[in-house]
Each structure stands twice: as C-alpha cells, then as structure tokens.
Design a protein around this motif. Structure first.
Motif, PDB file in Angstrom:
ATOM      1  N   GLY A 321      33.730  35.094  28.135  1.00 17.07           N
ATOM      2  CA  GLY A 321      33.036  34.100  27.892  1.00 17.07           C
ATOM      3  C   GLY A 321      31.544  34.440  27.660  1.00 17.07           C
ATOM      4  N   CYS A 322      30.703  33.517  27.424  1.00 16.63           N
ATOM      5  CA  CYS A 322      29.030  33.899  27.400  1.00 16.63           C
ATOM      6  C   CYS A 322      28.842  34.194  28.666  1.00 16.63           C
ATOM      7  N   TYR A 323      28.073  35.442  28.817  1.00 18.08           N
ATOM      8  CA  TYR A 323      27.597  36.050  30.293  1.00 18.08           C
ATOM      9  C   TYR A 323      26.515  34.820  30.780  1.00 18.08           C
ATOM     10  N   PHE A 324      25.638  34.363  29.787  1.00 12.39           N
ATOM     11  CA  PHE A 324      24.655  33.539  30.249  1.00 12.39           C
ATOM     12  C   PHE A 324      24.973  32.311  30.872  1.00 12.39           C
ATOM     13  N   ASN A 325      26.226  31.751  30.446  1.00 12.71           N
ATOM     14  CA  ASN A 325      26.547  30.570  31.075  1.00 12.71           C
ATOM     15  C   ASN A 325      27.984  30.618  30.573  1.00 12.71           C
ATOM     16  N   PRO A 326      29.070  30.391  31.506  1.00 15.05           N
ATOM     17  CA  PRO A 326      30.586  30.528  31.340  1.00 15.05           C
ATOM     18  C   PRO A 326      31.048  29.153  30.573  1.00 15.05           C
ATOM     19  N   LEU A 327      30.245  28.059  30.853  1.00 14.01           N
ATOM     20  CA  LEU A 327      30.608  26.860  30.198  1.00 14.01           C
ATOM     21  C   LEU A 327      30.312  26.817  28.589  1.00 14.01           C
ATOM     22  N   HIS A 328      29.501  27.742  28.323  1.00 16.57           N
ATOM     23  CA  HIS A 328      29.342  27.755  26.744  1.00 16.57           C
ATOM     24  C   HIS A 328      30.665  27.837  26.074  1.00 16.57           C
ATOM     25  N   GLU A 329      30.491  26.976  24.917  1.00 14.04           N
ATOM     26  CA  GLU A 329      31.955  27.296  24.190  1.00 14.04           C
ATOM     27  C   GLU A 329      31.851  28.308  23.094  1.00 14.04           C
ATOM     28  N   GLY A 330      32.865  28.468  22.440  1.00 17.01           N
ATOM     29  CA  GLY A 330      32.866  29.243  21.120  1.00 17.01           C
ATOM     30  C   GLY A 330      33.112  30.951  21.534  1.00 17.01           C
ATOM     31  N   THR A 331      33.182  31.552  20.456  1.00 14.45           N
ATOM     32  CA  THR A 331      33.477  33.131  20.816  1.00 14.45           C
ATOM     33  C   THR A 331      32.136  33.823  21.314  1.00 14.45           C
ATOM     34  N   ALA A 332      32.220  34.874  21.988  1.00 15.25           N
ATOM     35  CA  ALA A 332      31.156  35.335  22.648  1.00 15.25           C
ATOM     36  C   ALA A 332      31.380  36.865  22.079  1.00 15.25           C
ATOM     37  N   ALA A 333      30.264  37.428  21.492  1.00 18.86           N
ATOM     38  CA  ALA A 333      30.167  38.783  20.813  1.00 18.86           C
ATOM     39  C   ALA A 333      29.227  39.492  21.620  1.00 18.86           C
ATOM     40  N   PRO A 334      29.493  40.719  21.925  1.00 12.83           N
ATOM     41  CA  PRO A 334      28.304  41.697  22.562  1.00 12.83           C
ATOM     42  C   PRO A 334      27.064  41.753  21.778  1.00 12.83           C
ATOM     43  N   VAL A 335      26.187  41.501  22.833  1.00  7.55           N
ATOM     44  CA  VAL A 335      24.772  41.752  22.259  1.00  7.55           C
ATOM     45  C   VAL A 335      23.994  42.616  23.506  1.00  7.55           C
ATOM     46  N   ARG A 336      22.914  43.097  22.860  1.00  9.42           N
ATOM     47  CA  ARG A 336      21.996  44.093  23.621  1.00  9.42           C
ATOM     48  C   ARG A 336      21.078  42.871  24.564  1.00  9.42           C
ATOM     49  N   TRP A 337      20.872  43.103  25.747  1.00 11.89           N
ATOM     50  CA  TRP A 337      19.983  42.326  26.440  1.00 11.89           C
ATOM     51  C   TRP A 337      19.075  43.125  27.268  1.00 11.89           C
ATOM     52  N   HIS A 338      17.882  42.817  27.181  1.00 11.23           N
ATOM     53  CA  HIS A 338      16.834  43.568  27.777  1.00 11.23           C
ATOM     54  C   HIS A 338      16.379  42.986  29.258  1.00 11.23           C
ATOM     55  N   ASP A 339      17.096  43.274  30.091  1.00 13.06           N
ATOM     56  CA  ASP A 339      16.614  42.506  31.390  1.00 13.06           C
ATOM     57  C   ASP A 339      15.701  43.446  32.287  1.00 13.06           C
ATOM     58  N   GLY A 340      14.440  43.020  32.274  1.00  9.37           N
ATOM     59  CA  GLY A 340      13.361  43.669  32.886  1.00  9.37           C
ATOM     60  C   GLY A 340      13.563  45.318  32.217  1.00  9.37           C
ATOM     61  N   ASP A 341      13.656  46.542  33.087  1.00  5.90           N
ATOM     62  CA  ASP A 341      13.561  47.796  32.632  1.00  5.90           C
ATOM     63  C   ASP A 341      14.980  48.006  32.051  1.00  5.90           C
ATOM     64  N   LEU A 342      15.877  47.108  32.471  1.00  5.49           N
ATOM     65  CA  LEU A 342      17.375  47.553  32.147  1.00  5.49           C
ATOM     66  C   LEU A 342      17.871  47.096  30.477  1.00  5.49           C
ATOM     67  N   THR A 343      18.633  47.665  30.080  1.00  6.18           N
ATOM     68  CA  THR A 343      18.902  47.094  28.427  1.00  6.18           C
ATOM     69  C   THR A 343      20.577  47.315  28.985  1.00  6.18           C
ATOM     70  N   ILE A 344      21.062  46.112  28.688  1.00  2.48           N
ATOM     71  CA  ILE A 344      22.564  46.223  29.008  1.00  2.48           C
ATOM     72  C   ILE A 344      23.367  45.400  27.729  1.00  2.48           C
ATOM     73  N   ARG A 345      24.429  45.923  27.557  1.00  2.49           N
ATOM     74  CA  ARG A 345      25.101  44.880  26.607  1.00  2.49           C
ATOM     75  C   ARG A 345      26.039  43.973  27.280  1.00  2.49           C
ATOM     76  N   VAL A 346      25.978  42.670  26.972  1.00  2.00           N
ATOM     77  CA  VAL A 346      26.803  41.602  27.561  1.00  2.00           C
ATOM     78  C   VAL A 346      27.401  40.576  26.363  1.00  2.00           C
ATOM     79  N   PRO A 347      28.467  40.033  26.571  1.00  2.00           N
ATOM     80  CA  PRO A 347      28.860  38.840  25.655  1.00  2.00           C
ATOM     81  C   PRO A 347      28.009  37.831  25.608  1.00  2.00           C
ATOM     82  N   ALA A 348      27.840  37.176  24.589  1.00  2.00           N
ATOM     83  CA  ALA A 348      26.909  36.052  24.377  1.00  2.00           C
ATOM     84  C   ALA A 348      27.488  35.041  23.192  1.00  2.00           C
ATOM     85  N   CYS A 349      27.268  33.794  23.571  1.00  3.86           N
ATOM     86  CA  CYS A 349      27.721  32.773  22.458  1.00  3.86           C
ATOM     87  C   CYS A 349      26.734  32.795  21.549  1.00  3.86           C
ATOM     88  N   ALA A 350      26.934  32.261  20.349  1.00  7.50           N
ATOM     89  CA  ALA A 350      25.919  32.137  19.059  1.00  7.50           C
ATOM     90  C   ALA A 350      24.690  31.568  19.479  1.00  7.50           C
TER      91      ALA A 350
END
Ligand SMILES: [Zn+2]
Length: 406
Positions: A321-350
C-alpha cells in the motif's frame, strides 16, 4: 515456538498414550514438573478421556499451521483416540495464554471452560490448564462464565473495563451450539472497546512498545490542544468503526466462501485469508491503540485480497500500500523520497507520488498524537506497524506481527 515435525509428533502421541500430558521443552520453565504431575493426575480423574498438549504452536509449521484444531485432528486421526484435546492457541507477543478445547465427538459447550480458565489465570499456562480440567469435571464453567460476563459488562463505568480481555474465539464462529454465546460475547467486547478506547489510548499493549517522542521534523503543524484532540478523536473513532466493520465482513466472507479442493494452488491463499482474519480479530478483541485499529484495517484488506485470489484458484502475494498512509486507495508504485539527508524508495499512491514529484510533502500522511502533538506514524515506534510502513516495506506484515515474540 515449536515446530512439530513427524518424529516429534510420534513422540507426543506416544506420551499422550502413557499419561495424557505432553509439555514442550520450551515451556518447561512455565510448567514445572510438579505442575505437570498435577495435570497428569487431573487427566487420570477426568470423566472423558482428555489429552493435554502444552506447546507454543508456530503458524509457519506446515503440519499444524499454528492451529490447535489441526494438531488435535492429526493426533486423533493417527491414534484414533477420541475425547477432549486441550491445546493453547498460538499467541501474539506476550498476550495472555488461551486454551482451545477440541472434542471428539464435537461438543461446542467447551468454549466457556476455556474462557473462564483463561480469565482466571491469564499468564500462568499450567494453572490455566489445571483449572480447565477442574471445570470440565465440575461442570461449573457455564455458570461462572455467565457471572464473569455479568461483571465484565456491568453497568458501572469504573468496573471491569481494565480487565476487559475476556478470551474470545479467534476463528469465525462456525459451530451451531455456541453461536449465540459467541455473538453475545463479541458484542460485549465491542461495547467495551467503545467504552475504553477514549481512556486507554496511551496504553499500547499491542504492539507493546510505547511510542517514542516525535522527532524534530515529525510535527508539521500545531493545532490548539482542544481542537487537536477533538479532530483526532473523531478520526480515531472512524478508524475503529471501520476496522470492526472490515474485520467482521472478512469473517463473514470467509464463512460463506466455498473452497474448491481440486484447486490446491489456492490453498495457501485461503490460509492467508484465515490468518489475516485471525490476527486482525485478536488485535481488535484486546485493548488496542488507534495505530492498531489502522493495522486491523490493513490486515482485513489483505485478507479480502487473499480470499478473492483463492476463490479464483490462484496463489496470493500481498501488494504494497501507500507508505505515507496505508488507508490511501489505489495501486502504489515505488517513488524516490528525500527524507532529510536520506533518499529511500517507498511505494506511494498517485496523489502522494505527485506531491513528492512537486517537491512537497504528501498532505495526508497518517499521524498519531504523541505527547500532545501529531506525528507521522513512521516517526513513532509503533512496532511492526511503523517498522514495515504498515506492510508497504515488507510484504510479510503478518509474519512480522507474529514474530514479535521470537
Ligand atoms: Zn498516499
């Protein structure tokens, strides 16, 4: 936890034939020899042949799938010994012990024995088992269960709510005889949940860890405390109601679904649906936090998906599901997310992916209140919920939940 392979099964069956009691080596410290001797005496005196197998079942065990019923069925099929089998249910984290009593021929009235013994000795497996054997002999369980229920669902708001952990059946109620008892008890639990959810929110007995304070970047806005608590409370209530409804619906769907035994490929998917239901039900039946209620919604969603796949005769694997909120609907695709100094790949809804693309933070990240401030759930220590991003980072969310005690 103990996995039961064929040699161990034979050993258990042999010992049950001798004295009716087998205690797993891993539980020796909880059930010392003196207590085992008392259990053996009680089994000898039992009016119905009774077999006690004290073991912490492992849901990954191919022979039992962590299911006391399955273990009892196997032993009974192998040995032909009818009677009552007493086996603890697999536990999550350090929740109280709960016995399952499986009878041949079927006897649905045994649920009250397990409920009463469980409520009297929640943390002492040996004492709880001994009590269950006493209740089988005395026949007092139904009366005591009614009394217990009367107290638990009593009118005073101060009474009983702290001990509102009456053991309840984990599986969908399939047997006819105990259906109304079960329904009544579940209703009582529901009432209790609603009654205590406002006051015990800070108690996180499952997952057992307390949330860490939010990090400096955790809180992105501040509302006046009164407004904040009202908004949060409404949202928590909505999530709680949805969790209860989703899990109930999954249980009903499982009950009415038809398993086609010719489609063996779908069996793991069926099992996954049952397992997700079981864990979600148990989370909601205990004192739980708003984070747990969201987790139950996620588990119910995965269970529904597993059930739908099983019905089509296919194998199932959870989609993130969407990493930012598991209650978000729809398919989640991997995105690059800059979290502070870190860059990680997480699934996110559209919508969340679009926000990130625009260099913004998604607007509707799942938050919980920690120390009076809202904090993104992944900044809090919510056990497997935060560690796995509600399963978005680890497909085996269920395994992570069940592994917490190993
Ligand atoms: Zn999203």
């Amino acid at each position: 936890m103990t996995r039961i392979d064929e040699p161990l099964l034979k050993e258990i069956e042999a010992e049950l034939g001798e004295d009716g009691v087998w205690v797993a080596p891993a539980l020796r410290k909880d059930v010392p020899p003196a207590q085992e001797a008392r259990l053996e005496e009680a089994v000898v005196d039992a009016p119905t042949p009774t077999y006690v197998v004290l073991v912490e079942l492992d849901h990954r065990d191919p022979l039992t799938s962590g299911d006391p019923d399955q273990l009892a069925n196997t032993i009974r099929d192998d040995t032909g010994r009818s009677g009552i089998y007493v086996v603890p249910e697999a536990r999550i984290a350090d929740e109280p012990y709960r016995l399952e009593l499986v009878a041949y021929p079927e006897d649905s009235g045994l649920f009250t024995v397990s409920a009463v013994a469980g409520s009297e000795h929640p943390d002492d497996l040996g004492a709880q088992t001994l009590r269950a054997l006493e209740l089988l002999e005395s026949g007092d369980a139904d009366r005591l269960h009614d009394e217990l229920n009367g107290i638990e669902t009593g009118t005073g708001p101060e009474t009983g709510t702290e001990t509102g952990t009456v053991p309840t059946p984990a599986a969908p109620a399939g047997d006819d005889g105990s259906g109304s008892d079960v329904a009544g008890l579940l209703l009582a639990v529901l009432v209790l949940v609603v009654a205590v959810v406002g006051t015990v929110r800070h108690r996180r007995r499952f997952p057992a860890t307390l949330p860490a304070p939010p990090s400096a970047t955790g809180a992105s806005f501040t509302l006046p405390p009164a407004v904040l608590s009202t908004v949060r409370a409404a949202e928590d209530r909505r999530n709680e109601a949805r969790a209860q409804a989703d899990v109930l619906a999954l249980g009903e769907a499982i009950d009415t679904a038809e398993l086609d035994p010719r489609r063996a490929a779908s069996l793991p998917a069926w099992q996954a649906a049952l397992d997700h239901y079981d864990v979600a039900r148990r989370i909601l039946d205990r004192d739980h936090s708003p984070a747990d209620a969201v987790g139950a919604i996620v588990l119910a969603g995965r269970g529904r998906s597993a059930l739908a796949t099983a019905a089509r005769g296919r194998g199932w694997s959870p989609s993130p599901g969407c990493y930012f909120n598991p209650l978000h609907e729809g398919t989640a695709a991997p995105v690059r997310w800059h979290d502070g100094d870190l860059t990680i790949r997480v699934p996110a809804c559209a919508p969340c992916a679009s926000a990130l693309e625009a260099g913004e933070e998604p607007s509707d990240v799942l938050d919980f209140v920690s120390e009076g401030r809202p904090a993104h759930y992944f900044r809090l220590d919510l056990g497997p919920w935060s560690a796995t991003g509600y399963g978005s980072l680890d497909p085996d969310l269920l395994g992570r939940l069940l592994d917490r005690r190993t």
